[in-house]
Scaffold this motif. Sequence first.
Motif, short mmCIF file in Angstrom:
data_model
loop_
_atom_site.label_atom_id
_atom_site.label_comp_id
_atom_site.label_asym_id
_atom_site.label_seq_id
_atom_site.Cartn_x
_atom_site.Cartn_y
_atom_site.Cartn_z
N ILE A 1 0.83 -1.21 0.00
CA ILE A 1 0.00 0.00 0.00
C ILE A 1 0.86 1.25 0.00
O ILE A 1 0.62 2.20 -0.75
N TYR B 1 1.34 2.46 -3.89
CA TYR B 1 0.16 3.32 -4.09
C TYR B 1 0.29 4.69 -3.43
O TYR B 1 0.04 5.72 -4.06
N ASN C 1 -0.78 6.82 -6.53
CA ASN C 1 -1.81 6.08 -7.26
C ASN C 1 -3.03 5.89 -6.36
O ASN C 1 -3.22 4.84 -5.75
N PHE C 2 -3.89 6.90 -6.29
CA PHE C 2 -5.00 6.87 -5.34
C PHE C 2 -6.16 6.00 -5.81
O PHE C 2 -6.92 5.49 -4.99
N SER C 3 -6.33 5.82 -7.11
CA SER C 3 -7.38 4.92 -7.58
C SER C 3 -7.05 3.47 -7.21
O SER C 3 -7.91 2.71 -6.77
N LEU D 1 -5.11 2.71 -4.75
CA LEU D 1 -5.17 2.69 -3.28
C LEU D 1 -6.58 2.38 -2.80
O LEU D 1 -6.77 1.60 -1.85
N ALA D 2 -7.58 2.96 -3.46
CA ALA D 2 -8.97 2.72 -3.07
C ALA D 2 -9.33 1.26 -3.25
O ALA D 2 -10.00 0.66 -2.40
N ARG D 3 -8.87 0.66 -4.35
CA ARG D 3 -9.19 -0.75 -4.60
C ARG D 3 -8.54 -1.66 -3.57
O ARG D 3 -9.17 -2.59 -3.05
N LEU E 1 -7.61 -0.88 -0.59
CA LEU E 1 -8.20 -0.65 0.73
C LEU E 1 -9.50 -1.43 0.89
O LEU E 1 -9.83 -1.89 1.99
N VAL E 2 -10.24 -1.59 -0.21
CA VAL E 2 -11.45 -2.41 -0.17
C VAL E 2 -11.09 -3.86 0.14
O VAL E 2 -11.74 -4.53 0.94
#
Length: 314
Positions: free
Chosen positions: A59, A63, A68-70, A72-74, A76-77
């Motif tokens: 992470i 990310y 790379n925040f997009s 990162l969101a994935r 984190l899910v």
Amino acid sequence: MNKKEQKNKNPRKPKNTKKTLGRLLGYLGQYKPALVLVVILIVINSVANIAGVYFMAPIINNYILPGNFSGLARILVVLGAIFLAGALAAYGYARIMVNIAQKCVHKIRTELFRKMQELSIKYFDTHTHGELMSLYTNDIESINEALNNSIGTVIGASLSFVGTIIMMFVINPILALITLILLGGMLFLSKNIAKKSGRYFGMQQMRIGELNGFVEEMIEGQKVVKVFCHEDKAISDFDGLNEELRKASTSAQGFAGAMMPLMGNLSHINYAINCCIGAIFTISGALSVGSLLAFLQYVRQVSQPVTQISQQMN
């Protein structure tokens, strides 16, 4: 002090500890399918906790630092799903163990009561009513707590400890060896503290039985106490038994209470040493920032299973 008084002064040791543990495991063995499910859920919980920490490295490295925040969101899910699975597994095995423990204790109480009906009058002449009641209350409650909490905690803590050590060696063997050396010192101290507190916990249980027996005997024979002016002697004997219980309980709770602060402070020392050495490795390029943070989180976690196992062994 004669031999008989000396024998009564010290807590009785189990005649056959292995046989006693075998009988307790025999009660648990009647619920093998549920126990298998408990072990599976404990493994899921331990793996989820260990994997969740390891995810910190990719992470941060892949990310957060590159921005790379997009992505990162994935991830984190995915991380949230892992922790959710671990939480549900922990809730599931705790609920199942409560159910198993209550059934086992119910069966133990039933067999204990039936056995009491078969005992000779001589047994009741040589054991006070309060001592017998202590078996049904304090001792059975201790067994209930062991079955309810200790078994699951010891298994889970053992798995977490082994898994955490493996992941630490995967990240950096040198830092892992340093942590193991410091953990050896923690284990040595916890073993000695557990030995002392366990002795006093056994003494505490015996003193509770003696005090309960004395109180029950004095209440039941209150008329005799009054007729023969035995009040002062009864008060004196009660004070003596009460003081013995106070000393045993103070020592038991004192040693047990010192376990967590001692292990916590040693864990902080371990964490500080790994921070300093890990920072040197990171600056030199031998270790990434994400891997260092994940390793330090493992350092925080690795002492928890040791402390938990030590407390449960008390």
